[in-house]
Design an enzyme around this catalytic site. Structure first.
Site: not given
Ligand code: PHE
Ligand code: ZN
Ligand code: ZN
Ligand code: ZN
Ligand code: CA
Length: 297
Positions: A85, A131, A160, A259
């Site tokens: 992604h 994604e 990923d 993240h």
């Protein structure tokens, strides 16, 4: 198989970082940094001789894009796909997640072109959108195919997070050799895992399995019976002391910036990125053409 220059992979990561910085700090679905990322990758592939297409889909009221790049030649009824992604979360630039897999796959694709590789199997690379919002792009792609088209995809490699700063070397557990999780992948997944494992054995780096838990874009492929595999260097989980003995590093998170806004170009382990880029090339050359060393017929 060729040695992928990690400096080239890192140059792509610097471009993704610049794109994020110029576009509000991220490359997320529906944000301008996402489309700028697609354009960066597409231009390089077009110049190299790939046949590219930008597939649009809608999610959450925003247009998302997949970039699909076919390398002309090979048996299209025996297509090997390589993907990852390209979107980030909104919190940050997403350089490890998943600039790393996006950049490594891009450089392998460019190396296919530079070397004039003409494998037996057809090669199709993909950069997925959205994604992070639930595998939206890869799901839209698989759902857009007819069953005849789906049956032509005989393998899918997913990358990923392949440059985590405190890395592990995890291979998707195609054979369920560890007996955990929901079982083995579709028939053929074990061969993919074994091929990647052979590369790591050749460089003396131990690997461990990670279950197909549905957390990345292989999900819609294995749900349709397509064999899959790939590499993962770890996300929010914590490296155990046994894993520190195995791989070095520290007994802390594999990626403390997962993240987060600090998932920048500083959040990459160059050794992991280098090894994994070379492993991707090895798997592509080996799975698509027996290593590219077969004599002509
Ligand atoms: N797909 C997850 C993400 O992008 C990360 C992940 C990759 C988790 C592979 C497990 C296995 O946030
Ligand atoms: Zn993520
Ligand atoms: Zn990810
Ligand atoms: Zn296994
Ligand atoms: Ca397992």
């Amino acid at each position: 198989a060729p040695d992928i220059p990690v400096a080239n992979v890192k140059a792509h990561l610097s471009q993704f970082q610049s794109i994020a910085t110029a576009n509000g700090g991220n490359r997320a679905h529906g944000r301008p940094g996402y489309l700028a990322s697609v354009t960066y990758v597409k231009n390089l592939l077009d110049q190299a001789g790939f046949t590219t297409s930008q597939q649009s889909f809608t999610y959450n009221g925003a247009t998302g894009y997949n970039l699909i790049a076919d390398w002309p030649g090979g048996d299209t009824s025996d297509t090997l796909m390589i993907g990852g992604h390209l979107d980030s979360v909104t919190a940050g630039p997403g350089i490890n997640d998943n600039g790393s897999g996006s950049a490594a796959n891009l450089e392998v694709a460019l190396q296919v072109a530079r070397s004039g590789f003409q494998p037996d199997r057809h090669l199709r690379f993909a950069w997925w959108g959205a994604e992070e919002l639930g595998l939206r792009g890869s799901t839209a792609y698989v759902n857009s195919l007819t069953s005849a088209q789906r049956s032509q995809i005989t393998g899918y490699l997913n990358f990923d997070m392949v440059g985590s700063p405190n890395p592990g070397y995890f291979l998707y557990d195609g054979d369920n050799s560890d007996g955990t999780g929901s079982g083995p992948g579709p028939a053929g997944s074990a061969q993919i895992e074994a091929t990647l494992a052979a590369y790591f054995t050749s460089i003396g780096v131990p690997t461990r399995g990670t279950d197909f838990d549905g957390r990345s874009d292989y999900g819609p492929f294995i749900a349709n019976g397509i064999p899959a595999g790939g590499i993962f260097t770890g996300a929010e989980g914590t490296k155990t002391s046994a894993q520190v003995t195995l791989w070095g590093g520290t007994a802390t998170r594999f990626d403390p910036c997962y993240h987060a806004s600090c998932d920048t170009t500083s959040n990459i382990n160059d050794t992991a990125l280098d090894r994994n880029s070379d492993a991707i090339a090895y798997a592509v050359w080996t799975l698509a053409d027996g290593g590219g060393t077969e004599p002509p017929p």
